[in-house]
Design a protein around this motif. Structure first.
Motif, mmCIF file in Angstrom:
data_model
loop_
_atom_site.group_PDB
_atom_site.id
_atom_site.type_symbol
_atom_site.label_atom_id
_atom_site.label_comp_id
_atom_site.label_asym_id
_atom_site.label_seq_id
_atom_site.Cartn_x
_atom_site.Cartn_y
_atom_site.Cartn_z
ATOM 1 N N ASP A 170 27.115 -0.818 48.954
ATOM 2 C CA ASP A 170 26.724 0.688 48.839
ATOM 3 C C ASP A 170 26.741 1.363 50.227
ATOM 4 O O ASP A 170 27.233 2.724 50.272
ATOM 5 C CB ASP A 170 25.172 0.735 48.199
ATOM 6 N N LYS A 171 26.415 0.661 51.281
ATOM 7 C CA LYS A 171 26.399 1.291 52.425
ATOM 8 C C LYS A 171 27.768 1.511 53.155
ATOM 9 O O LYS A 171 28.172 2.556 53.363
ATOM 10 C CB LYS A 171 25.659 0.239 53.524
ATOM 11 N N SER B 33 28.889 4.667 51.061
ATOM 12 C CA SER B 33 28.307 5.800 51.546
ATOM 13 C C SER B 33 29.234 6.255 52.652
ATOM 14 O O SER B 33 29.500 7.282 53.013
ATOM 15 C CB SER B 33 27.034 5.761 51.925
ATOM 16 N N SER B 34 29.644 5.328 53.814
ATOM 17 C CA SER B 34 30.235 5.751 54.926
ATOM 18 C C SER B 34 31.442 6.298 54.662
ATOM 19 O O SER B 34 31.938 7.394 55.257
ATOM 20 C CB SER B 34 30.251 4.515 55.818
ATOM 21 N N LEU C 152 32.402 7.707 51.868
ATOM 22 C CA LEU C 152 31.989 8.999 51.195
ATOM 23 C C LEU C 152 32.123 10.370 52.214
ATOM 24 O O LEU C 152 32.572 11.211 52.192
ATOM 25 C CB LEU C 152 31.107 9.262 50.292
ATOM 26 N N GLN C 153 31.187 9.972 53.411
ATOM 27 C CA GLN C 153 30.919 10.681 54.421
ATOM 28 C C GLN C 153 32.115 11.070 55.156
ATOM 29 O O GLN C 153 32.072 12.372 55.521
ATOM 30 C CB GLN C 153 29.701 9.993 55.437
ATOM 31 N N LYS D 185 28.265 13.285 49.825
ATOM 32 C CA LYS D 185 28.244 12.670 51.107
ATOM 33 C C LYS D 185 27.698 11.469 51.224
ATOM 34 O O LYS D 185 27.691 10.543 52.478
ATOM 35 C CB LYS D 185 27.143 13.712 52.138
ATOM 36 N N GLY D 186 27.341 10.686 50.215
ATOM 37 C CA GLY D 186 26.712 9.395 50.070
ATOM 38 C C GLY D 186 26.765 8.663 48.645
ATOM 39 O O GLY D 186 26.957 9.559 47.627
ATOM 40 N N TYR D 187 26.607 7.268 48.736
ATOM 41 C CA TYR D 187 26.611 6.811 47.203
ATOM 42 C C TYR D 187 25.430 7.410 46.295
ATOM 43 O O TYR D 187 25.783 7.558 45.055
ATOM 44 C CB TYR D 187 26.564 5.367 47.483
ATOM 45 N N TYR D 188 24.383 7.709 46.846
ATOM 46 C CA TYR D 188 23.277 8.057 46.042
ATOM 47 C C TYR D 188 23.878 9.569 45.206
ATOM 48 O O TYR D 188 23.449 9.629 44.092
ATOM 49 C CB TYR D 188 22.050 8.410 46.790
ATOM 50 N N LYS D 189 24.366 10.324 46.063
ATOM 51 C CA LYS D 189 24.665 11.602 45.477
ATOM 52 C C LYS D 189 25.775 11.535 44.635
ATOM 53 O O LYS D 189 25.928 12.164 43.532
ATOM 54 C CB LYS D 189 25.020 12.567 46.618
#
Length: 98
Positions: A60-61, A64-65, A67-68, A82-86
């Motif tokens: 996930d980390k 997210s990087s 995606l950013q 901008k990240g996996y959560y979104k």
């Protein structure tokens, strides 16, 4: 993508989950950035990338990087998460899984 949204659009789903349905309907048509000339939509791009994440077992980390970085490469007005959560918030309300 539109077919999936239409299937979700059954009357019972719309009544029970109207805000989620509206969001998923909007995201399926939302371009990545204003004046985007190809057919890439927010939902289709996020779904494609999440599938690659799952296929290759990215953390996930690290995802997210990525995606950013992609977000920063697109024009300033882009709608890309901008990240996996979104990204999950775009897909999960409709029950979509990778």
């Amino acid at each position: 993508m539109e077919d999936m949204i239409c299937e979700l659009g059954q009357e019972s789903f719309q009544q029970a989950h109207a805000p989620l349905y509206d969001t998923s309907q909007t995201d399926s048509k939302k371009p990545l950035y204003p004046r985007c000339k190809n057919l890439l939509t927010l939902c289709s791009v996020v779904l494609s990338l999440v599938n690659v994440k799952a296929k290759y077992g990215w953390s996930d980390k690290s995802f997210s990087s990525l995606l950013q970085v992609v977000h920063n490469m697109l024009p300033k007005e882009n709608t890309f998460p901008k990240g996996y959560y979104k990204a999950k918030k775009i897909l999960c309300p409709t029950g979509m899984e990778y």
